[in-house]
Design an enzyme around this catalytic site. Structure first.
Site, PDB file in Angstrom:
ATOM      1  N   GLU A 205      -4.506   7.122 -15.487  1.00 25.80           N
ATOM      2  CA  GLU A 205      -4.021   7.797 -14.293  1.00 25.80           C
ATOM      3  C   GLU A 205      -3.705   9.191 -14.958  1.00 25.80           C
ATOM      4  OE1 GLU A 205      -0.675   5.875 -12.593  1.00 25.80           O
ATOM      5  OE2 GLU A 205      -1.759   4.259 -11.775  1.00 25.80           O
ATOM      6  N   LYS A 335       0.397   0.968  -0.609  1.00 24.39           N
ATOM      7  CA  LYS A 335      -0.904   0.919  -1.096  1.00 24.39           C
ATOM      8  C   LYS A 335      -1.828   0.370   0.072  1.00 24.39           C
ATOM      9  CE  LYS A 335       0.161   0.592  -6.184  1.00 24.39           C
ATOM     10  NZ  LYS A 335       0.302  -0.204  -7.270  1.00 24.39           N
TER      11      LYS A 335
END
Length: 422
Positions: A205, A335
């Site tokens: 990330e 999400k």
């Protein structure tokens, strides 16, 4: 006319070099909506099913041709001719075609690609940016970024138990100024790591993944970087954690720094850190089915600490209702690929916000250059957003889209700032 005339799907690569699904929906007006589906590394057991091919001779079994074919052969014939603006109806059709609770027939990756592409095509037909199409005139607040600048856990092989150590800038009631602060702290942290002879390589990330002696050392590094960058910990920059505790949960105990500790001991560590550091948020502090620990931690820390359920709730209204009944957690991580359609995502966010839960829009560790979640964060009035560190194009793309939205909103735009945690 918003009539859908074409649905195209293909296999593309995500940020980890793994295949994922991309869908294009075109309307009679000539407008095309494109959506690429993300993929997680640490996934909750209760998430919707991501359909992979399993052919070890192709992409090591991670191909998504089955999902791509499902879009072409099973979904497209059912929605071509429908109005792209009928999002709820189309999402229901997608669920009905699949026919399973976890979308394991068509694959949530196939279904989500279509659902989001339909919304993006409809927004273009309505001549609206996606955030405005989703949220209407009320979509005017910019989320606070939770910036993952130090990686551990499943996102990095470096000995740290905690998956994400994040900085949370709330500077001058401005998203742009807060983004600048985060960037300056990120680069300052890089200099500190280099000076100590530690690795400045980054994880999935975009956060650094140095080998450190303890989880607390990571927190201390963040504090030093904040101060050295000229900011004030606890005043305009805070800290947040994603523990991803499900990954550490074994036989009723949690793996921790080479040993095993009880849930009560882990809660004690969180409480001590809350006293020592400007910590405002802990995500997945306990495992997805360790309900007793979630209830206990919420009772003891919930009035002063944001306790986010990711694996716990998996963006699923049914799981969220369980949490509300048990009084477990006080914030929902959102999400879209955990649940599989835009409509169900909206239902989960709406349920959370009606019950005074904070909502945090989130990327996945396997991302693409698709910036949809930035628009959804504003459109769904989410308080915060997680989209990684301040490097890697698939991460900065979302931050940059939020800059454009802030500019587009002009004087009407507001930054959630510290109110995002109250």
């Amino acid at each position: 006319m918003s009539e859908i005339i074409s649905v195209i799907s293909r296999e593309i690569l995500d940020s980890r070099g793994n295949p994922t699904v991309e869908v294009e929906v075109t309307t009679a007006d000539g407008n095309m909506g494109r959506a690429a589906v993300p993929s997680g590394a640490s996934t909750g057991a209760h998430e919707a099913c991501e359909l992979r091919d399993g052919d070890k001779n192709r992409f090591l079994g991670k191909g998504v041709y089955k999902a791509v074919d499902n879009v072409r052969e099973k979904i497209a014939p059912e929605i071509v001719g429908l109005q792209a603006t009928e999002q709820v109806y189309i999402d229901k059709i997608l669920r009905d075609i699949d026919g399973t609770e976890n979308k394991s027939n068509l694959g949530a990756n196939a279904i989500l690609g279509v659902s989001l592409a339909v919304a993006k095509a409809a927004a273009k037909d309505c001549r609206l940016p996606l955030y405005r199409y989703v949220g209407g005139s009320q979509a005017s607040r910019l989320p606070v970024p939770l910036m993952n600048v130090l990686n551990g856990g499943a996102h990095a092989n470096n000995g740290l138990d905690i998956q994400e150590f994040m900085i949370v800038p709330t500077v001058n009631n401005s998203y742009a100024e807060s983004l600048r602060a985060g960037t300056e702290i990120f680069h300052t942290l890089k200099k500190i790591l280099a000076k100590k002879g530690l690795s400045t390589a980054v994880g999935d990330e975009g956060g650094f993944a140095p080998k450190l002696g303890s989880n607390q050392e990571a927190l201390d590094l963040l504090m030093n970087a904040i101060v050295d960058a000229g900011y004030d910990p606890g005043q305009n920059v805070f800290l947040a954690l994603d523990v991803a505790a499900t990954e550490m949960f074994k036989e009723g105990k949690y793996e921790w720094q080479g040993g095993h500790i009880s849930p009560t001991e882990l809660l004690g560590i969180y409480k001590s850190w809350a006293e020592k550091y400007p910590l405002v948020s802990i995500e997945d502090g306990f495992a997805e089915d360790d309900w007793d620990s979630w209830v206990q931690s919420t009772a003891q820390m919930g009035s002063t600490m944001q306790l986010i359920g990711d694996d716990l709730f998996v963006t699923n209204p049914k799981r969220l209702r369980m949490g509300l009944e048990k009084k477990a957690g006080n914030a929902l991580l959102v999400k879209v690929n955990q649940i599989g359609t835009l409509t169900e995502t909206y239902e989960a966010v709406n349920l959370a916000q009606r019950n005074k839960f904070r909502t945090i829009m989130s990327h996945r560790s396997g991302e693409t250059e698709d910036v949809t979640i930035a628009d959804l964060a504003v459109g769904l009035n989410c308080h915060q957003i997680k989209t990684g560190s301040l490097c890697r194009g698939e991460r900065t793309a979302k931050y940059n889209q939020l800059l454009r939205i802030e500019e587009d909103l002009g004087g009407m735009g507001l930054y959630w700032d510290k109110a995002a945690f109250r």
